[in-house]
Design a protein around this motif. Structure first.
Motif, PDB file in Angstrom:
ATOM      1  N   GLY A  76       0.896 -26.440  11.976  1.00 12.87           N
ATOM      2  CA  GLY A  76       1.585 -25.774  13.064  1.00 12.87           C
ATOM      3  C   GLY A  76       3.038 -25.532  12.743  1.00 12.87           C
ATOM      4  O   GLY A  76       3.905 -25.638  13.597  1.00 12.87           O
ATOM      5  N   LEU A  77       3.339 -25.169  11.459  1.00 10.46           N
ATOM      6  CA  LEU A  77       4.718 -24.854  11.099  1.00 10.46           C
ATOM      7  C   LEU A  77       5.079 -23.424  11.506  1.00 10.46           C
ATOM      8  O   LEU A  77       6.015 -22.841  11.006  1.00 10.46           O
ATOM      9  CB  LEU A  77       4.936 -24.988   9.590  1.00 10.46           C
ATOM     10  CG  LEU A  77       4.769 -26.388   9.002  1.00 10.46           C
ATOM     11  CD1 LEU A  77       4.790 -26.330   7.490  1.00 10.46           C
ATOM     12  CD2 LEU A  77       5.876 -27.303   9.519  1.00 10.46           C
ATOM     13  N   GLY A  78       4.287 -22.857  12.365  1.00 10.52           N
ATOM     14  CA  GLY A  78       4.481 -21.446  12.743  1.00 10.52           C
ATOM     15  C   GLY A  78       3.361 -20.642  12.133  1.00 10.52           C
ATOM     16  O   GLY A  78       2.457 -21.186  11.512  1.00 10.52           O
ATOM     17  N   GLN A  79       3.436 -19.304  12.325  1.00  8.84           N
ATOM     18  CA  GLN A  79       2.374 -18.434  11.821  1.00  8.84           C
ATOM     19  C   GLN A  79       2.323 -18.496  10.305  1.00  8.84           C
ATOM     20  O   GLN A  79       3.351 -18.517   9.640  1.00  8.84           O
ATOM     21  CB  GLN A  79       2.673 -16.996  12.218  1.00  8.84           C
ATOM     22  CG  GLN A  79       1.983 -16.576  13.492  1.00  8.84           C
ATOM     23  CD  GLN A  79       2.238 -15.114  13.724  1.00  8.84           C
ATOM     24  OE1 GLN A  79       3.375 -14.662  13.609  1.00  8.84           O
ATOM     25  NE2 GLN A  79       1.203 -14.394  14.068  1.00  8.84           N
ATOM     26  N   ALA A  80       1.107 -18.476   9.759  1.00  8.94           N
ATOM     27  CA  ALA A  80       0.973 -18.322   8.320  1.00  8.94           C
ATOM     28  C   ALA A  80       1.278 -16.873   7.980  1.00  8.94           C
ATOM     29  O   ALA A  80       1.067 -15.974   8.793  1.00  8.94           O
ATOM     30  CB  ALA A  80      -0.440 -18.678   7.892  1.00  8.94           C
ATOM     31  N   GLU A  81       1.769 -16.647   6.754  1.00 10.51           N
ATOM     32  CA  GLU A  81       2.142 -15.287   6.383  1.00 10.51           C
ATOM     33  C   GLU A  81       1.468 -14.904   5.080  1.00 10.51           C
ATOM     34  O   GLU A  81       1.364 -15.727   4.178  1.00 10.51           O
ATOM     35  CB  GLU A  81       3.657 -15.212   6.165  1.00 10.51           C
ATOM     36  CG  GLU A  81       4.391 -14.659   7.355  1.00 10.51           C
ATOM     37  CD  GLU A  81       5.895 -14.642   7.091  1.00 10.51           C
ATOM     38  OE1 GLU A  81       6.648 -14.653   8.057  1.00 10.51           O
ATOM     39  OE2 GLU A  81       6.287 -14.611   5.902  1.00 10.51           O
ATOM     40  N   VAL A  82       0.988 -13.658   4.974  1.00 10.76           N
ATOM     41  CA  VAL A  82       0.563 -13.157   3.679  1.00 10.76           C
ATOM     42  C   VAL A  82       1.438 -11.956   3.369  1.00 10.76           C
ATOM     43  O   VAL A  82       1.967 -11.311   4.271  1.00 10.76           O
ATOM     44  CB  VAL A  82      -0.930 -12.748   3.654  1.00 10.76           C
ATOM     45  CG1 VAL A  82      -1.815 -13.941   3.931  1.00 10.76           C
ATOM     46  CG2 VAL A  82      -1.197 -11.618   4.631  1.00 10.76           C
ATOM     47  N   GLU A  83       1.571 -11.663   2.069  1.00  7.10           N
ATOM     48  CA  GLU A  83       2.473 -10.583   1.689  1.00  7.10           C
ATOM     49  C   GLU A  83       1.653  -9.439   1.103  1.00  7.10           C
ATOM     50  O   GLU A  83       0.735  -9.658   0.311  1.00  7.10           O
ATOM     51  CB  GLU A  83       3.461 -11.106   0.642  1.00  7.10           C
ATOM     52  CG  GLU A  83       4.579 -10.142   0.354  1.00  7.10           C
ATOM     53  CD  GLU A  83       5.508 -10.662  -0.750  1.00  7.10           C
ATOM     54  OE1 GLU A  83       6.451  -9.953  -1.089  1.00  7.10           O
ATOM     55  OE2 GLU A  83       5.255 -11.773  -1.278  1.00  7.10           O
ATOM     56  N   VAL A  84       1.948  -8.206   1.510  1.00  3.54           N
ATOM     57  CA  VAL A  84       1.243  -7.047   0.966  1.00  3.54           C
ATOM     58  C   VAL A  84       2.250  -6.116   0.319  1.00  3.54           C
ATOM     59  O   VAL A  84       3.271  -5.788   0.923  1.00  3.54           O
ATOM     60  CB  VAL A  84       0.485  -6.299   2.072  1.00  3.54           C
ATOM     61  CG1 VAL A  84      -0.306  -5.152   1.470  1.00  3.54           C
ATOM     62  CG2 VAL A  84      -0.443  -7.228   2.822  1.00  3.54           C
ATOM     63  N   LEU A  85       1.987  -5.720  -0.947  1.00  2.00           N
ATOM     64  CA  LEU A  85       2.855  -4.759  -1.635  1.00  2.00           C
ATOM     65  C   LEU A  85       2.094  -3.452  -1.797  1.00  2.00           C
ATOM     66  O   LEU A  85       0.944  -3.446  -2.210  1.00  2.00           O
ATOM     67  CB  LEU A  85       3.235  -5.274  -3.031  1.00  2.00           C
ATOM     68  CG  LEU A  85       3.785  -6.695  -3.130  1.00  2.00           C
ATOM     69  CD1 LEU A  85       3.900  -7.096  -4.593  1.00  2.00           C
ATOM     70  CD2 LEU A  85       5.146  -6.749  -2.452  1.00  2.00           C
ATOM     71  N   TYR A  86       2.753  -2.336  -1.484  1.00  2.00           N
ATOM     72  CA  TYR A  86       2.110  -1.026  -1.654  1.00  2.00           C
ATOM     73  C   TYR A  86       2.846  -0.233  -2.700  1.00  2.00           C
ATOM     74  O   TYR A  86       4.042  -0.395  -2.881  1.00  2.00           O
ATOM     75  CB  TYR A  86       2.174  -0.221  -0.353  1.00  2.00           C
ATOM     76  CG  TYR A  86       1.360  -0.801   0.766  1.00  2.00           C
ATOM     77  CD1 TYR A  86      -0.025  -0.841   0.682  1.00  2.00           C
ATOM     78  CD2 TYR A  86       1.983  -1.277   1.924  1.00  2.00           C
ATOM     79  CE1 TYR A  86      -0.768  -1.364   1.722  1.00  2.00           C
ATOM     80  CE2 TYR A  86       1.245  -1.798   2.960  1.00  2.00           C
ATOM     81  CZ  TYR A  86      -0.130  -1.837   2.854  1.00  2.00           C
ATOM     82  OH  TYR A  86      -0.869  -2.345   3.872  1.00  2.00           O
ATOM     83  N   ASN A  87       2.140   0.695  -3.373  1.00  2.00           N
ATOM     84  CA  ASN A  87       2.902   1.696  -4.129  1.00  2.00           C
ATOM     85  C   ASN A  87       2.981   2.942  -3.265  1.00  2.00           C
ATOM     86  O   ASN A  87       2.383   3.031  -2.195  1.00  2.00           O
ATOM     87  CB  ASN A  87       2.309   1.941  -5.519  1.00  2.00           C
ATOM     88  CG  ASN A  87       1.061   2.802  -5.491  1.00  2.00           C
ATOM     89  OD1 ASN A  87       0.698   3.334  -4.454  1.00  2.00           O
ATOM     90  ND2 ASN A  87       0.411   2.918  -6.619  1.00  2.00           N
ATOM     91  N   GLY A  88       3.728   3.949  -3.728  1.00  2.00           N
ATOM     92  CA  GLY A  88       4.085   5.041  -2.813  1.00  2.00           C
ATOM     93  C   GLY A  88       3.129   6.217  -2.778  1.00  2.00           C
ATOM     94  O   GLY A  88       3.494   7.284  -2.307  1.00  2.00           O
ATOM     95  N   ASP A  89       1.912   6.044  -3.306  1.00  5.62           N
ATOM     96  CA  ASP A  89       0.994   7.180  -3.310  1.00  5.62           C
ATOM     97  C   ASP A  89       0.554   7.511  -1.885  1.00  5.62           C
ATOM     98  O   ASP A  89      -0.280   6.843  -1.286  1.00  5.62           O
ATOM     99  CB  ASP A  89      -0.219   6.826  -4.179  1.00  5.62           C
ATOM    100  CG  ASP A  89      -1.154   8.005  -4.334  1.00  5.62           C
ATOM    101  OD1 ASP A  89      -1.167   8.867  -3.435  1.00  5.62           O
ATOM    102  OD2 ASP A  89      -1.849   8.055  -5.351  1.00  5.62           O
ATOM    103  N   ALA A  90       1.159   8.586  -1.352  1.00  4.75           N
ATOM    104  CA  ALA A  90       0.984   8.878   0.068  1.00  4.75           C
ATOM    105  C   ALA A  90      -0.478   9.096   0.438  1.00  4.75           C
ATOM    106  O   ALA A  90      -0.941   8.681   1.490  1.00  4.75           O
ATOM    107  CB  ALA A  90       1.801  10.116   0.434  1.00  4.75           C
ATOM    108  N   LEU A  91      -1.201   9.784  -0.498  1.00  7.47           N
ATOM    109  CA  LEU A  91      -2.584  10.123  -0.170  1.00  7.47           C
ATOM    110  C   LEU A  91      -3.432   8.883   0.047  1.00  7.47           C
ATOM    111  O   LEU A  91      -4.264   8.836   0.941  1.00  7.47           O
ATOM    112  CB  LEU A  91      -3.189  10.936  -1.314  1.00  7.47           C
ATOM    113  CG  LEU A  91      -3.103  12.437  -1.156  1.00  7.47           C
ATOM    114  CD1 LEU A  91      -3.799  13.116  -2.322  1.00  7.47           C
ATOM    115  CD2 LEU A  91      -3.730  12.867   0.156  1.00  7.47           C
TER     116      LEU A  91
END
Ligand SMILES: Nc1ncnc2c1ncn2[C@@H]1O[C@H](COP(=O)(O)OP(=O)(O)OP(=O)(O)O)[C@@H](O)[C@H]1O
Ligand SMILES: [Mg+2]
Lengths: 444, 232
Positions: free
Chosen positions: A116-131
């Motif tokens: 209960g240290l607060g919400q767990a977090e995951v990290e997401v990285l995107y590249n810029g390919d708009a399509l």
């Protein structure tokens, strides 16, 4: 007319290249459309870095063990994972385009869930390919939402169980080990019994009565809390209702579409070609001076093209049916749809042949007409502005492809509005194009 | 009169292809229509055959009663010689198609090529099939548009002997066009000279020839002189 039919079949039999093209080309187009429609986009490739130490992937939610890797497995069904060992590798993979995104589970995730240290977090990285980004985003969001929902469902269930024990009494797991709880109901009973034994003017009575009232109110409150918690663990359930038209699953629709495209192309190209050939071989003049009427000549070409295209389409339907399991009981409806569709498309073909007059011009005109028709019939409502959509609707109604597609979809998949309406539409179009062709023959 | 044209005029846009053409052909008569390129010979025969409609004037016979051999072979190049003949024999509803086909194969001398696709035949042989198709139904009137132009001398002789036989023995009326003026002189009972859509002369070839005989030139030279004298 019989002898002309025999003659045209003999000519077709000897034009192997032409007939081969006529069969292969539409089937190739049909297959491409079918594949494009029935297969969704590929799974996105996502770099995956799990920094949670091995062996520490389980968290205990209110005494219930939840294995974190269960969620990861679900996630891997939706993506094509590229496992990496460090955050740098994950960044490299996304920057170089090896992966469309990276998902990083930090080492303290389980701890956070645990303690209960607060919400767990995951990290997401995107590249810029708009399509592709929106698609990856949607996939990852959906998967994370699923994991969230599953976790909160577990937490909710544990909470409901805890509330029940609070009311009824029983064993409960706490950080200090298993404890036995008395429970509000039994506390209320104990209090009632004690109160009954106390004299009416006892000074403790006032305080005990307040505690008893609290216990009763708390029980009522808990009665409400349980369904509320259930609701929270799955706040919205989707109930889908299709208002108009019976919706055909995409790959079943692709079957109808592929067959309709083949029907259109074979019928139009064949009908326009064999009619223009009569003129190119100079035989037209010889034929219409008393040997056959112009109307009979047109009818012969329509029958020929309709029979050939109808049979090719039927063969295709049976071929697809043998692999994908269609409902063979609907075969009579198939025949109705194929016959009407073939007649409509062939009549369009003779009109094109009569207007174009030469085989090459007729083929070109046939393709120029057929390709956009197949395209227009697929423009969904809502994809274009209202005025454009009205115009497309009119065009679709004036040419036989859309009604042929509707008839086939109805015949094969039982889609609304049934076979008979589109079939009548097709016959009306066949008559209209027949008249147009007859008029065009005046300057043939 | 077995067939007749009265006051036939045909225009293609501004161009007048035929202007007030009248003539008739009797039973068993051979009429040659001669004239320079673009004179209107094919147009005239097409009107007689019912392929084109005249803008003015009329022709006397319905197309079903007329055999027509167009200038361009009107047969199917993907069918064999026999299949072409049989198809048109059936469409013409002749009593015994197979017998007629056999007779025509014999007549055209193509019996040994009967099962070859027409597209593989030489131009002259294709023309022989084209002619045979026009003869299948034994029509009372036969129109031949430059039938001999691609034939070798022997086939030419065979063709004209056959056509002459039809006229003499069956009383068939024959109208043919040709650029071979000597042929017209030799086989026709009468010639019709057409230039720029107008009839310049109708009569026996000898009449056109009369001057020429005196001055000792051949029929072709006489014909060219005649046209020149008329301003063509
Ligand atoms: N379908 C058509 N459209 C327009 N003009 C035409 C058409 N058919 C013929 N003509 C014109 O009519 C005139 C007569 O043509 P036609 O074919 O009858 O000549 P012809 O005497 O048969 O010539 P040839 O000896 O070259 O065969 C020509 O000037 C021709 O250009
Ligand atoms: Mg000509």
């Amino acid at each position: 007319m019989r002898w002309l039919l025999v003659k045209d079949l003999q000519i077709l039999r000897r034009s192997k290249l032409l007939v081969g093209l006529l069969v292969v080309y539409p089937i190739a187009i049909a297959l491409l459309i079918g594949i494009a429609l029935s297969r969704g986009p590929d799974k996105p490739r996502v770099a995956f870095l799990n920094q949670v130490p091995i062996g520490q992937t389980t968290t205990n939610v209110g005494g219930r063990d939840v294995d974190f890797t269960d969620y990861a497995d679900q996630f891997f069904d939706a993506i094509d994972p590229l496992r990496v060992r460090t955050r740098e590798e994950a960044v490299d993979a996304v920057e170089s385009g090896d992966a469309l995104a990276a998902l990083i589970i930090p080492p303290d995730t389980v701890e956070r869930l645990n303690g209960g240290l607060g919400q767990a977090e995951v990290e997401v990285l995107y590249n810029g390919d708009a399509l592709k980004q929106s698609f990856v985003e949607a996939t990852i969001d959906a998967e994370l939402a699923r994991a969230n929902a599953a976790l909160s469902r577990t937490i909710g269930e544990v909470a409901i169980e805890d509330l029940r024990i609070l009311a009824e009494g029983g064993e409960i797991a706490t950080p200090l080990g298993r404890q036995t709880l008395l429970g509000l109901k039994r506390a209320r009973d104990v209090l009632e019994r004690s109160l009954a034994r106390l004299p009416a003017d006892a000074p403790e009575r006032d305080g005990l009565e307040q505690v008893l009232r609290f216990a009763e109110q708390a029980l009522i409150g808990l009665d409400f809390a349980t369904p509320a918690l259930r609701a929270v663990s799955e706040p919205i359930r989707v109930r889908a209702t299709v208002l108009s038209g019976s919706r055909t699953p995409l790959d079943a629709f692709a079957v109808a579409l592929a067959v309709a495209v083949s029907l259109l192309f074979i019928a139009v190209l064949l009908a326009s070609g064999v009619l223009a050939l009569e003129r190119e071989e100079q035989a037209y003049g010889r034929l219409v001076r008393g040997l056959v009427s112009r109307a009979a000549l047109l009818a012969e070409k329509v029958v020929l093209a309709a029979a050939c295209s109808g049979l090719a389409a039927l063969a295709m339907l049976c071929g697809i049916g043998a692999f994908t399991g269609v409902d063979w009981g609907r075969l009579p409806l198939w025949l109705v749809a194929l016959a009407a569709g073939a007649l409509g498309c062939s009549a369009l073909g003779v009109a094109i042949g009569a207007l174009a007059r030469e085989v090459r011009a007729a083929s070109l005109l046939g393709l120029l007409v057929a390709l956009p028709l197949a395209f227009l019939a697929l423009v969904p409502s809502g994809a274009v502005a209202g005025g454009v959509h009205d115009a497309i609707t009119v065009v679709n109604a004036l040419f036989p492809f859309k009604p042929a597609l509707q008839a086939l979809d109805a015949a094969v998949n039982g889609a609304d509005p049934g076979v008979w309406g589109p079939a009548a539409h097709l016959l009306a179009l066949a008559a209209g194009y027949g008249i147009l062709a007859r008029v065009a023959l005046r300057r043939f | 009169m077995t067939t007749e044209a009265r006051g036939v005029t045909k225009r293609f846009g501004d161009r007048v292809a035929l202007r007030d053409v009248s003539f008739s052909v009797g039973e068993g008569e051979l009429l040659a229509v001669i004239g320079p390129n673009g004179a209107g010979k094919t147009t005239l025969l097409s009107i007689l055959a019912g392929i084109l409609r005249p803008d003015e004037g009329e022709v006397s016979r319905p197309p079903e009663e007329i055999g027509w051999v167009p200038q361009q072979p009107a047969v199917y190049s993907k069918l064999t010689v026999r299949e072409n003949l049989r198809l048109f024999a059936r469409l013409e509803k002749v009593a015994d198609p197979d017998a007629v086909v056999a007779r025509m194969l014999e007549q055209t001398g193509l019996a040994d090529r009967a099962d070859d696709e027409l597209g593989t035949l030489s131009g002259g042989n294709r023309q022989r099939v084209n002619i045979a198709v026009g003869l299948l139904a034994d029509p009372p009137v036969l129109l031949l548009d430059e039938p001999s132009s691609s034939l070798d001398p022997r086939q030419r002789e065979r063709l004209w002997e056959f056509v002459d036989g039809l006229a003499r023995e069956h009383g068939t009326s024959v109208v043919f066009t040709t650029h071979n003026v000597a042929e017209a002189e030799r086989w026709a009972d009468r010639v019709l000279v057409l230039a720029d859509g107008e009839v310049l002369f109708t009569g026996a070839p000898q009449a056109l020839h009369r001057d020429a005989k005196r001055t000792g030139v051949d029929f072709e030279t006489a014909f060219v002189r005649f046209l020149r004298a008329q301003g063509h």
